[in-house]
Design a protein around this motif. Structure first.
Motif, PDB file in Angstrom:
ATOM      1  N   GLN A   1       0.832  -1.208   0.000  1.00  0.00           N
ATOM      2  CA  GLN A   1       0.000   0.000   0.000  1.00  0.00           C
ATOM      3  C   GLN A   1       0.868   1.260   0.000  1.00  0.00           C
ATOM      4  OE1 GLN A   1      -3.235  -0.065   2.829  1.00  0.00           O
ATOM      5  NE2 GLN A   1      -3.517  -2.270   2.616  1.00  0.00           N
ATOM      6  N   LYS A   2       0.223   2.393   0.063  1.00  0.00           N
ATOM      7  CA  LYS A   2       0.949   3.659  -0.016  1.00  0.00           C
ATOM      8  C   LYS A   2       1.592   3.987   1.329  1.00  0.00           C
ATOM      9  CE  LYS A   2      -2.904   6.442   1.479  1.00  0.00           C
ATOM     10  NZ  LYS A   2      -3.837   7.516   1.213  1.00  0.00           N
ATOM     11  N   VAL A   3       2.453   4.977   1.275  1.00  0.00           N
ATOM     12  CA  VAL A   3       3.075   5.497   2.490  1.00  0.00           C
ATOM     13  C   VAL A   3       2.070   6.403   3.204  1.00  0.00           C
ATOM     14  CG1 VAL A   3       4.949   6.942   3.351  1.00  0.00           C
ATOM     15  CG2 VAL A   3       5.350   5.388   1.435  1.00  0.00           C
ATOM     16  N   GLU A   4       1.897   6.190   4.503  1.00  0.00           N
ATOM     17  CA  GLU A   4       0.927   6.974   5.269  1.00  0.00           C
ATOM     18  C   GLU A   4       1.648   7.803   6.338  1.00  0.00           C
ATOM     19  OE1 GLU A   4      -3.038   4.493   5.851  1.00  0.00           O
ATOM     20  OE2 GLU A   4      -1.287   3.307   6.431  1.00  0.00           O
ATOM     21  N   PHE A   5       1.319   9.052   6.377  1.00  0.00           N
ATOM     22  CA  PHE A   5       1.887   9.961   7.370  1.00  0.00           C
ATOM     23  C   PHE A   5       1.346   9.618   8.754  1.00  0.00           C
ATOM     24  CE2 PHE A   5       3.372  13.958   9.068  1.00  0.00           C
ATOM     25  CZ  PHE A   5       2.374  14.392   9.933  1.00  0.00           C
ATOM     26  N   LEU A   6       2.239   9.579   9.743  1.00  0.00           N
ATOM     27  CA  LEU A   6       1.809   9.399  11.121  1.00  0.00           C
ATOM     28  C   LEU A   6       1.945  10.699  11.898  1.00  0.00           C
ATOM     29  CD1 LEU A   6       3.409   5.957  12.068  1.00  0.00           C
ATOM     30  CD2 LEU A   6       1.030   6.423  11.513  1.00  0.00           C
ATOM     31  N   VAL A   7       3.168  11.252  11.922  1.00  0.00           N
ATOM     32  CA  VAL A   7       3.419  12.382  12.799  1.00  0.00           C
ATOM     33  C   VAL A   7       4.652  13.143  12.329  1.00  0.00           C
ATOM     34  CG1 VAL A   7       4.866  11.020  14.371  1.00  0.00           C
ATOM     35  CG2 VAL A   7       3.591  12.977  15.270  1.00  0.00           C
ATOM     36  N   SER A   8       4.645  14.448  12.571  1.00  0.00           N
ATOM     37  CA  SER A   8       5.851  15.257  12.370  1.00  0.00           C
ATOM     38  C   SER A   8       6.214  15.896  13.703  1.00  0.00           C
ATOM     39  CB  SER A   8       5.646  16.304  11.277  1.00  0.00           C
ATOM     40  OG  SER A   8       4.566  17.156  11.579  1.00  0.00           O
ATOM     41  N   PHE A   9       7.492  16.164  13.892  1.00  0.00           N
ATOM     42  CA  PHE A   9       8.012  16.560  15.208  1.00  0.00           C
ATOM     43  C   PHE A   9       9.058  17.627  15.002  1.00  0.00           C
ATOM     44  CE2 PHE A   9       8.440  15.258  19.628  1.00  0.00           C
ATOM     45  CZ  PHE A   9       9.744  15.571  19.988  1.00  0.00           C
ATOM     46  N   TYR A  10       8.899  18.730  15.719  1.00  0.00           N
ATOM     47  CA  TYR A  10       9.828  19.849  15.552  1.00  0.00           C
ATOM     48  C   TYR A  10       9.953  20.565  16.879  1.00  0.00           C
ATOM     49  CZ  TYR A  10      11.674  24.306  13.823  1.00  0.00           C
ATOM     50  OH  TYR A  10      12.443  25.422  13.595  1.00  0.00           O
ATOM     51  N   ASN A  11      11.146  20.912  17.231  1.00  0.00           N
ATOM     52  CA  ASN A  11      11.386  21.693  18.436  1.00  0.00           C
ATOM     53  C   ASN A  11      10.807  20.990  19.667  1.00  0.00           C
ATOM     54  OD1 ASN A  11      12.509  23.954  19.647  1.00  0.00           O
ATOM     55  ND2 ASN A  11      10.619  25.151  19.504  1.00  0.00           N
ATOM     56  N   ASN A  12      11.023  19.687  19.706  1.00  0.00           N
ATOM     57  CA  ASN A  12      10.621  18.850  20.848  1.00  0.00           C
ATOM     58  C   ASN A  12       9.123  18.743  21.070  1.00  0.00           C
ATOM     59  OD1 ASN A  12      13.057  17.749  21.819  1.00  0.00           O
ATOM     60  ND2 ASN A  12      13.602  19.748  22.652  1.00  0.00           N
ATOM     61  N   GLU A  13       8.366  18.989  20.033  1.00  0.00           N
ATOM     62  CA  GLU A  13       6.938  18.740  20.162  1.00  0.00           C
ATOM     63  C   GLU A  13       6.342  18.304  18.839  1.00  0.00           C
ATOM     64  OE1 GLU A  13       5.595  22.465  21.773  1.00  0.00           O
ATOM     65  OE2 GLU A  13       5.257  23.305  19.793  1.00  0.00           O
ATOM     66  N   ILE A  14       5.177  17.680  18.943  1.00  0.00           N
ATOM     67  CA  ILE A  14       4.490  17.233  17.738  1.00  0.00           C
ATOM     68  C   ILE A  14       3.999  18.445  16.970  1.00  0.00           C
ATOM     69  CG2 ILE A  14       2.409  16.083  16.911  1.00  0.00           C
ATOM     70  CD1 ILE A  14       2.792  14.019  19.156  1.00  0.00           C
ATOM     71  N   SER A  15       4.304  18.456  15.668  1.00  0.00           N
ATOM     72  CA  SER A  15       3.873  19.544  14.810  1.00  0.00           C
ATOM     73  C   SER A  15       2.522  19.218  14.172  1.00  0.00           C
ATOM     74  CB  SER A  15       4.924  19.785  13.729  1.00  0.00           C
ATOM     75  OG  SER A  15       4.538  20.843  12.902  1.00  0.00           O
ATOM     76  N   GLU A  16       2.433  18.035  13.599  1.00  0.00           N
ATOM     77  CA  GLU A  16       1.155  17.566  13.055  1.00  0.00           C
ATOM     78  C   GLU A  16       1.064  16.062  13.255  1.00  0.00           C
ATOM     79  OE1 GLU A  16       0.121  20.283   9.164  1.00  0.00           O
ATOM     80  OE2 GLU A  16      -1.185  18.721   9.920  1.00  0.00           O
ATOM     81  N   LYS A  17      -0.137  15.562  13.328  1.00  0.00           N
ATOM     82  CA  LYS A  17      -0.326  14.122  13.396  1.00  0.00           C
ATOM     83  C   LYS A  17      -1.560  13.741  12.594  1.00  0.00           C
ATOM     84  CE  LYS A  17      -2.737  14.373  17.825  1.00  0.00           C
ATOM     85  NZ  LYS A  17      -2.787  13.880  19.225  1.00  0.00           N
ATOM     86  N   SER A  18      -1.581  12.485  12.172  1.00  0.00           N
ATOM     87  CA  SER A  18      -2.716  12.024  11.389  1.00  0.00           C
ATOM     88  C   SER A  18      -3.712  11.314  12.310  1.00  0.00           C
ATOM     89  CB  SER A  18      -2.247  11.057  10.301  1.00  0.00           C
ATOM     90  OG  SER A  18      -1.835   9.836  10.874  1.00  0.00           O
ATOM     91  N   GLU A  19      -4.847  10.948  11.700  1.00  0.00           N
ATOM     92  CA  GLU A  19      -5.867  10.250  12.483  1.00  0.00           C
ATOM     93  C   GLU A  19      -5.399   8.848  12.891  1.00  0.00           C
ATOM     94  OE1 GLU A  19      -6.424  12.130   9.666  1.00  0.00           O
ATOM     95  OE2 GLU A  19      -6.062  10.478   8.275  1.00  0.00           O
ATOM     96  N   ILE A  20      -4.395   8.324  12.202  1.00  0.00           N
ATOM     97  CA  ILE A  20      -3.845   7.019  12.585  1.00  0.00           C
ATOM     98  C   ILE A  20      -3.126   7.131  13.931  1.00  0.00           C
ATOM     99  CG2 ILE A  20      -2.215   5.200  11.944  1.00  0.00           C
ATOM    100  CD1 ILE A  20      -2.487   6.217   9.038  1.00  0.00           C
ATOM    101  N   PHE A  21      -2.520   8.253  14.170  1.00  0.00           N
ATOM    102  CA  PHE A  21      -1.686   8.477  15.356  1.00  0.00           C
ATOM    103  C   PHE A  21      -2.594   8.733  16.552  1.00  0.00           C
ATOM    104  CE2 PHE A  21       2.613   9.176  16.815  1.00  0.00           C
ATOM    105  CZ  PHE A  21       2.470   9.978  17.943  1.00  0.00           C
ATOM    106  N   ASP A  22      -3.152   7.644  17.104  1.00  0.00           N
ATOM    107  CA  ASP A  22      -4.066   7.802  18.242  1.00  0.00           C
ATOM    108  C   ASP A  22      -3.293   7.667  19.558  1.00  0.00           C
ATOM    109  OD1 ASP A  22      -5.444   4.464  17.659  1.00  0.00           O
ATOM    110  OD2 ASP A  22      -3.590   5.088  18.635  1.00  0.00           O
ATOM    111  N   ASP A  23      -4.030   7.488  20.640  1.00  0.00           N
ATOM    112  CA  ASP A  23      -3.406   7.468  21.976  1.00  0.00           C
ATOM    113  C   ASP A  23      -2.453   6.290  22.185  1.00  0.00           C
ATOM    114  OD1 ASP A  23      -6.382   8.731  23.679  1.00  0.00           O
ATOM    115  OD2 ASP A  23      -4.789   9.727  22.546  1.00  0.00           O
ATOM    116  N   GLN A  24      -2.514   5.309  21.302  1.00  0.00           N
ATOM    117  CA  GLN A  24      -1.609   4.170  21.419  1.00  0.00           C
ATOM    118  C   GLN A  24      -0.194   4.520  20.957  1.00  0.00           C
ATOM    119  OE1 GLN A  24      -2.306   1.087  22.765  1.00  0.00           O
ATOM    120  NE2 GLN A  24      -4.131   2.191  23.383  1.00  0.00           N
TER     121      GLN A  24
END
Lengths: 115, 109
Positions: free
Chosen positions: A41-64
């Protein structure tokens, strides 16, 4: 040539177990990503991280899921309680700085198999 | 928002040309192109930011239309090494990248 490294290359775990995937980004890079790719399947974005914090996250990136930069070199992805559907290749990527205009350098990936 | 790629698959002979399209219903902040060979990580090809921009990399080039809703990747005089899956990624200004489903390119001798 500097490169992104990931360990382990292959991780097998039992459903419900916690896993930590490790990445060492390129040393002067400031922006980091995790992606996953289910086989075929395709590549799916999970999360981006900058300056020691999450910048963006996808709906896949849940509390787990969580990410951390515990020291100056490692960037980790933790999955707290793995599910069968978490089986995939996980890629880390790094970028020299903030901004979508910079090239992302991908690591070789960690293949996660959840049994 | 996921960009839409077309075609899903292309089969070429060495030396032939191919075009892969990537489109979105909304204007994109940026579009980037990657090639992934089987069992390997994606490799960055190029990124386009401005409407009307064109960029080239040897025999592989790309364009971004004026409205920033469509990008095309051009592969000319294809070589065996061009085989792989090509992904376009739609980038946001905060660094999120949403990839298309990919186009599998097979170059035969």
């Amino acid at each position: 040539e500097p490169e992104v490294t990931q360990t382990p290359s292959h991780q097998v775990t039992q459903m419900g177990q916690e896993v930590i995937l490790r990445c060492v980004p390129i040393s002067n890079h400031l922006y980091f990503y995790w992606y996953r790719q289910i086989l075929g399947q395709k590549v799916e974005f999970l999360v981006s991280f900058y300056n020691n914090e999450i910048s963006e996250k996808s709906e896949i990136f849940d509390d787990q899921f969580s990410v951390e930069r515990p020291d100056g070199s490692n960037f980790t992805l933790k999955i707290r309680s793995t599910k069968l559907e978490d089986s995939a290749m996980y890629f880390c990527a790094s970028q020299v700085d903030w901004g979508s205009y910079n090239e992302q350098f991908f690591g070789p990936g960690t293949r996660l198999t959840v049994l | 928002q996921q960009p839409v790629q077309s075609p899903q698959a292309v089969i070429l002979r060495e030396g032939e040309d191919a075009v892969i399209n990537c489109s979105s219903s909304k204007a994109l902040y940026s579009v980037h192109w990657y090639r992934q060979k089987h069992g390997e990580a994606p490799v960055f090809l190029m990124i386009l930011l401005k409407g009307g921009e064109q960029k080239g990399h040897e025999k592989i080039s790309a364009s971004f239309n004026e409205k920033k809703q469509q990008s095309s990747l051009y592969l000319t005089a294809s070589q065996l090494s061009y085989s792989g899956t090509y992904f376009c990624g739609a980038g946001t200004n905060a660094g999120k990248s949403t990839f298309g489903d990919g186009t599998t390119l097979t170059v035969k001798p």
